[in-house]
Design a protein around this motif. Structure first.
Motif, PDB file in Angstrom:
ATOM      1  N   ARG A   1      12.433  -9.915  10.997  1.00 33.32           N
ATOM      2  CA  ARG A   1      11.178  -9.997  11.751  1.00 33.32           C
ATOM      3  C   ARG A   1       9.976  -9.637  10.872  1.00 33.32           C
ATOM      4  O   ARG A   1       9.034  -8.995  11.314  1.00 33.32           O
ATOM      5  CB  ARG A   1      11.234  -9.114  12.999  1.00 33.32           C
ATOM      6  N   GLY A   2      10.045 -10.048   9.607  1.00 33.82           N
ATOM      7  CA  GLY A   2       8.926  -9.875   8.679  1.00 33.82           C
ATOM      8  C   GLY A   2       8.894  -8.561   7.934  1.00 33.82           C
ATOM      9  O   GLY A   2       7.974  -8.322   7.143  1.00 33.82           O
ATOM     10  N   ALA A   3       9.886  -7.703   8.112  1.00 34.50           N
ATOM     11  CA  ALA A   3       9.837  -6.366   7.519  1.00 34.50           C
ATOM     12  C   ALA A   3      10.013  -6.357   6.002  1.00 34.50           C
ATOM     13  O   ALA A   3       9.614  -5.398   5.350  1.00 34.50           O
ATOM     14  CB  ALA A   3      10.891  -5.466   8.170  1.00 34.50           C
ATOM     15  N   ASP A   4      10.604  -7.408   5.436  1.00 34.61           N
ATOM     16  CA  ASP A   4      10.729  -7.477   3.984  1.00 34.61           C
ATOM     17  C   ASP A   4       9.804  -8.549   3.396  1.00 34.61           C
ATOM     18  O   ASP A   4      10.034  -9.068   2.303  1.00 34.61           O
ATOM     19  CB  ASP A   4      12.178  -7.734   3.558  1.00 34.61           C
ATOM     20  N   GLN A   5       8.740  -8.846   4.129  1.00 31.95           N
ATOM     21  CA  GLN A   5       7.737  -9.816   3.696  1.00 31.95           C
ATOM     22  C   GLN A   5       6.417  -9.075   3.468  1.00 31.95           C
ATOM     23  O   GLN A   5       6.116  -8.114   4.172  1.00 31.95           O
ATOM     24  CB  GLN A   5       7.516 -10.887   4.766  1.00 31.95           C
ATOM     25  N   PHE A   6       5.634  -9.542   2.489  1.00 29.88           N
ATOM     26  CA  PHE A   6       4.333  -8.895   2.298  1.00 29.88           C
ATOM     27  C   PHE A   6       3.255  -9.912   1.942  1.00 29.88           C
ATOM     28  O   PHE A   6       3.513 -10.964   1.369  1.00 29.88           O
ATOM     29  CB  PHE A   6       4.407  -7.782   1.244  1.00 29.88           C
ATOM     30  N   MET A   7       2.042  -9.569   2.350  1.00 32.49           N
ATOM     31  CA  MET A   7       0.854 -10.301   1.959  1.00 32.49           C
ATOM     32  C   MET A   7      -0.044  -9.323   1.205  1.00 32.49           C
ATOM     33  O   MET A   7       0.108  -8.098   1.325  1.00 32.49           O
ATOM     34  CB  MET A   7       0.123 -10.892   3.168  1.00 32.49           C
ATOM     35  N   LEU A   8      -1.004  -9.852   0.450  1.00 32.66           N
ATOM     36  CA  LEU A   8      -1.867  -9.000  -0.362  1.00 32.66           C
ATOM     37  C   LEU A   8      -3.271  -9.576  -0.395  1.00 32.66           C
ATOM     38  O   LEU A   8      -3.448 -10.766  -0.643  1.00 32.66           O
ATOM     39  CB  LEU A   8      -1.294  -8.889  -1.778  1.00 32.66           C
ATOM     40  N   SER A   9      -4.264  -8.712  -0.137  1.00 34.68           N
ATOM     41  CA  SER A   9      -5.644  -9.178  -0.185  1.00 34.68           C
ATOM     42  C   SER A   9      -6.603  -8.011  -0.343  1.00 34.68           C
ATOM     43  O   SER A   9      -6.367  -6.914   0.168  1.00 34.68           O
ATOM     44  CB  SER A   9      -6.013  -9.954   1.082  1.00 34.68           C
ATOM     45  N   CYS A  10      -7.703  -8.288  -1.053  1.00 34.33           N
ATOM     46  CA  CYS A  10      -8.763  -7.292  -1.200  1.00 34.33           C
ATOM     47  C   CYS A  10      -9.981  -7.639  -0.358  1.00 34.33           C
ATOM     48  O   CYS A  10     -10.958  -6.894  -0.349  1.00 34.33           O
ATOM     49  CB  CYS A  10      -9.157  -7.161  -2.678  1.00 34.33           C
ATOM     50  N   HIS A  11      -9.937  -8.748   0.358  1.00 36.38           N
ATOM     51  CA  HIS A  11     -11.102  -9.142   1.144  1.00 36.38           C
ATOM     52  C   HIS A  11     -11.236  -8.269   2.393  1.00 36.38           C
ATOM     53  O   HIS A  11     -10.240  -7.863   2.999  1.00 36.38           O
ATOM     54  CB  HIS A  11     -10.997 -10.621   1.548  1.00 36.38           C
ATOM     55  N   ASP A  12     -12.475  -7.990   2.774  1.00 35.92           N
ATOM     56  CA  ASP A  12     -12.740  -7.141   3.938  1.00 35.92           C
ATOM     57  C   ASP A  12     -12.130  -7.691   5.221  1.00 35.92           C
ATOM     58  O   ASP A  12     -11.800  -6.932   6.142  1.00 35.92           O
ATOM     59  CB  ASP A  12     -14.255  -6.985   4.151  1.00 35.92           C
ATOM     60  N   TRP A  13     -11.987  -9.011   5.289  1.00 36.77           N
ATOM     61  CA  TRP A  13     -11.500  -9.627   6.525  1.00 36.77           C
ATOM     62  C   TRP A  13      -9.976  -9.613   6.641  1.00 36.77           C
ATOM     63  O   TRP A  13      -9.431  -9.954   7.687  1.00 36.77           O
ATOM     64  CB  TRP A  13     -11.976 -11.079   6.602  1.00 36.77           C
ATOM     65  N   ALA A  14      -9.282  -9.231   5.602  1.00 30.32           N
ATOM     66  CA  ALA A  14      -7.829  -9.359   5.570  1.00 30.32           C
ATOM     67  C   ALA A  14      -7.109  -8.657   6.726  1.00 30.32           C
ATOM     68  O   ALA A  14      -6.136  -9.208   7.276  1.00 30.32           O
ATOM     69  CB  ALA A  14      -7.282  -8.859   4.235  1.00 30.32           C
ATOM     70  N   PRO A  15      -7.527  -7.451   7.142  1.00 31.85           N
ATOM     71  CA  PRO A  15      -6.803  -6.805   8.251  1.00 31.85           C
ATOM     72  C   PRO A  15      -6.836  -7.602   9.554  1.00 31.85           C
ATOM     73  O   PRO A  15      -5.975  -7.417  10.422  1.00 31.85           O
ATOM     74  CB  PRO A  15      -7.527  -5.461   8.420  1.00 31.85           C
ATOM     75  N   ASP A  16      -7.813  -8.509   9.672  1.00 30.01           N
ATOM     76  CA  ASP A  16      -7.972  -9.247  10.929  1.00 30.01           C
ATOM     77  C   ASP A  16      -6.885 -10.289  11.167  1.00 30.01           C
ATOM     78  O   ASP A  16      -6.720 -10.757  12.297  1.00 30.01           O
ATOM     79  CB  ASP A  16      -9.341  -9.943  10.961  1.00 30.01           C
ATOM     80  N   ILE A  17      -6.134 -10.644  10.138  1.00 28.17           N
ATOM     81  CA  ILE A  17      -5.136 -11.708  10.319  1.00 28.17           C
ATOM     82  C   ILE A  17      -4.065 -11.326  11.326  1.00 28.17           C
ATOM     83  O   ILE A  17      -3.476 -12.177  11.979  1.00 28.17           O
ATOM     84  CB  ILE A  17      -4.462 -12.087   8.985  1.00 28.17           C
ATOM     85  N   SER A  18      -3.795 -10.034  11.474  1.00 30.05           N
ATOM     86  CA  SER A  18      -2.681  -9.598  12.320  1.00 30.05           C
ATOM     87  C   SER A  18      -3.108  -9.105  13.696  1.00 30.05           C
ATOM     88  O   SER A  18      -2.268  -8.765  14.522  1.00 30.05           O
ATOM     89  CB  SER A  18      -1.899  -8.481  11.610  1.00 30.05           C
ATOM     90  N   ARG A  19      -4.407  -9.064  13.970  1.00 26.50           N
ATOM     91  CA  ARG A  19      -4.866  -8.463  15.225  1.00 26.50           C
ATOM     92  C   ARG A  19      -4.637  -9.356  16.429  1.00 26.50           C
ATOM     93  O   ARG A  19      -4.393  -8.879  17.534  1.00 26.50           O
ATOM     94  CB  ARG A  19      -6.348  -8.093  15.102  1.00 26.50           C
ATOM     95  N   LYS A  20      -4.701 -10.672  16.240  1.00 21.43           N
ATOM     96  CA  LYS A  20      -4.579 -11.569  17.381  1.00 21.43           C
ATOM     97  C   LYS A  20      -3.145 -11.670  17.883  1.00 21.43           C
ATOM     98  O   LYS A  20      -2.910 -11.929  19.071  1.00 21.43           O
ATOM     99  CB  LYS A  20      -5.107 -12.967  17.002  1.00 21.43           C
ATOM    100  N   ASP A  21      -2.184 -11.480  16.985  1.00 16.99           N
ATOM    101  CA  ASP A  21      -0.773 -11.571  17.362  1.00 16.99           C
ATOM    102  C   ASP A  21      -0.015 -10.386  16.760  1.00 16.99           C
ATOM    103  O   ASP A  21       0.787 -10.547  15.832  1.00 16.99           O
ATOM    104  CB  ASP A  21      -0.173 -12.894  16.862  1.00 16.99           C
ATOM    105  N   PRO A  22      -0.249  -9.170  17.259  1.00 12.25           N
ATOM    106  CA  PRO A  22       0.400  -7.991  16.673  1.00 12.25           C
ATOM    107  C   PRO A  22       1.919  -8.037  16.741  1.00 12.25           C
ATOM    108  O   PRO A  22       2.601  -7.450  15.900  1.00 12.25           O
ATOM    109  CB  PRO A  22      -0.172  -6.828  17.497  1.00 12.25           C
ATOM    110  N   GLY A  23       2.469  -8.738  17.723  1.00  8.80           N
ATOM    111  CA  GLY A  23       3.915  -8.848  17.824  1.00  8.80           C
ATOM    112  C   GLY A  23       4.521  -9.578  16.650  1.00  8.80           C
ATOM    113  O   GLY A  23       5.579  -9.193  16.132  1.00  8.80           O
ATOM    114  N   LEU A  24       3.851 -10.637  16.186  1.00 10.93           N
ATOM    115  CA  LEU A  24       4.346 -11.416  15.051  1.00 10.93           C
ATOM    116  C   LEU A  24       4.298 -10.609  13.763  1.00 10.93           C
ATOM    117  O   LEU A  24       5.181 -10.722  12.912  1.00 10.93           O
ATOM    118  CB  LEU A  24       3.509 -12.694  14.899  1.00 10.93           C
ATOM    119  N   TYR A  25       3.268  -9.780  13.627  1.00 10.11           N
ATOM    120  CA  TYR A  25       3.012  -9.118  12.349  1.00 10.11           C
ATOM    121  C   TYR A  25       3.353  -7.628  12.322  1.00 10.11           C
ATOM    122  O   TYR A  25       3.056  -6.954  11.337  1.00 10.11           O
ATOM    123  CB  TYR A  25       1.532  -9.279  11.985  1.00 10.11           C
ATOM    124  N   LYS A  26       3.984  -7.099  13.356  1.00 12.89           N
ATOM    125  CA  LYS A  26       4.150  -5.649  13.439  1.00 12.89           C
ATOM    126  C   LYS A  26       5.013  -5.064  12.325  1.00 12.89           C
ATOM    127  O   LYS A  26       4.924  -3.861  12.036  1.00 12.89           O
ATOM    128  CB  LYS A  26       4.720  -5.253  14.802  1.00 12.89           C
TER     129      LYS A  26
END
Length: 336
Positions: A102-127
């Motif tokens: 369920r994504g626990a051994d997957q990672f993304m990486l970003s330094c952009h200020d907006w990066a945390p927003d990718i997971s807010r709309k679907d927290p279940g997918l990205y938890k």
């Protein structure tokens, strides 16, 4: 870690939004990490996904904003979220790796200020997704047990060798108690400038430097370098302070400092709460000279952990980021 750790870099997607990122200026660490993974020179990259301990989603938030949003006519994150989520769904449907943990051994990486927003709309997918972020703000959902703080560095367009670029005096020649120069970006900097801007010779705080004043020389001549948060919690001044051999003074709310798993920041930095900004001079002057010299010596010793090399070298900034990800893999856990 060096002998065992393997990362599978997903091949799906096309440049410039995937497989490349910004290599210079404020978001440089994002592009440099992606490029390191894509270079074919990293010993950490797996030849087959079945060899991998973790899986990297090489999507560049910095490039999405640059190529999809510029010129910026809206600050809505909807397109950004859609592009990233579509990528996750493609690899989740194509391979078993996302779904089995369920994504626990997957990672993304970003330094952009907006990066945390990718997971807010679907927290279940990205938890369970490990997010490696410069914007490591606890109040915005950053979880230091799962997520990784990415140090923010600013690489000039022509690049530089970090140690040669920064002027650094020995402790007895550092005549400035504390230094900061920068715009009034965010509430914390506004408070700092309100209390200290151009008011004190020992605590030199400037919004803009006059012609002839060298930013790097002033840092290298200061005992302490003030590192207030801007619009977001991260600031390249933390790493710049280390390059300059200047003890960082962290002025931030809810910022998770880089490499805190293995570095004890209390030994080589000072953390001042925002409400004590008026007391900066008193706090710093109260630190005994012997204690300051010990802190400054530690800054010099750990400087190699914040230096950028290509290809990456043992113990440099890219290796430290990889080590932080490795630790999350060892402590992998699934949220219900």
């Amino acid at each position: 870690m060096v002998k065992r750790f393997k990362i599978w870099v997903y091949k799906e997607g096309e440049r410039p939004l995937v497989h490349s990122g910004p290599l210079k200026n404020i978001y440089t660490i994002e592009g440099q990490f992606i490029d390191e993974m894509e270079s074919g020179k990293s010993p950490f990259v797996a030849n087959h996904p079945d060899e991998a301990h973790v899986f990297f989603l090489p999507v560049s938030i910095g490039h999405i904003v640059k190529f999809i949003y510029k010129p910026i006519t809206t600050y809505s994150r909807e397109r950004l979220v859609r592009i990233f989520t579509d990528y996750v769904k493609v690899i989740a449907n194509k391979y078993p790796y996302w779904n089995r943990t369920r994504g626990a051994d997957q990672f993304m990486l970003s330094c952009h200020d907006w990066a945390p927003d990718i997971s807010r709309k679907d927290p279940g997918l990205y938890k369970n997704l490990v997010r490696v972020l410069c914007n490591a703000n606890r109040s915005e959902g950053f979880d230091p047990q799962r997520d990784v703080t990415l140090p923010e560095i600013k690489l000039p367009p022509k690049g530089f060798s970090q140690r040669k670029y920064f002027f650094s005096q020995p402790p007895h020649k550092r005549t400035i108690l504390a230094f900061f120069a920068g715009g009034a970006h965010g509430d914390i900097r506004k408070i700092l400038l309100q209390h200290w801007k151009d008011k004190d010779e020992e605590v030199q705080v400037h919004e803009y430097l006059s012609e002839g004043q060298g930013y790097n020389k002033l840092m290298g001549s200061s005992k302490f370098c003030l590192c207030p948060s801007g619009f977001e919690v991260a600031s390249p001044r933390v790493v710049e302070s280390v390059y300059a051999g200047c003890v960082p003074v962290i002025i931030s709310d809810r910022y998770v400092l880089p490499f805190s798993d293995v570095l004890d920041w209390t030994k080589f930095s000072v953390q001042i709460p925002v409400e004590k900004i008026p007391e900066i001079k008193m706090i710093l002057r109260s630190i005994p000279e012997k204690e300051y010299v010990e802190m400054q010596n530690r800054v010099l010793k750990l400087r190699r952990h914040f230096e950028l090399h290509r290809p990456a070298k043992p113990f440099d900034i890219l290796h430290m980021v990889l080590h932080s990800i490795w630790l999350r893999r060892l402590n992998i856990g699934l949220q219900d």
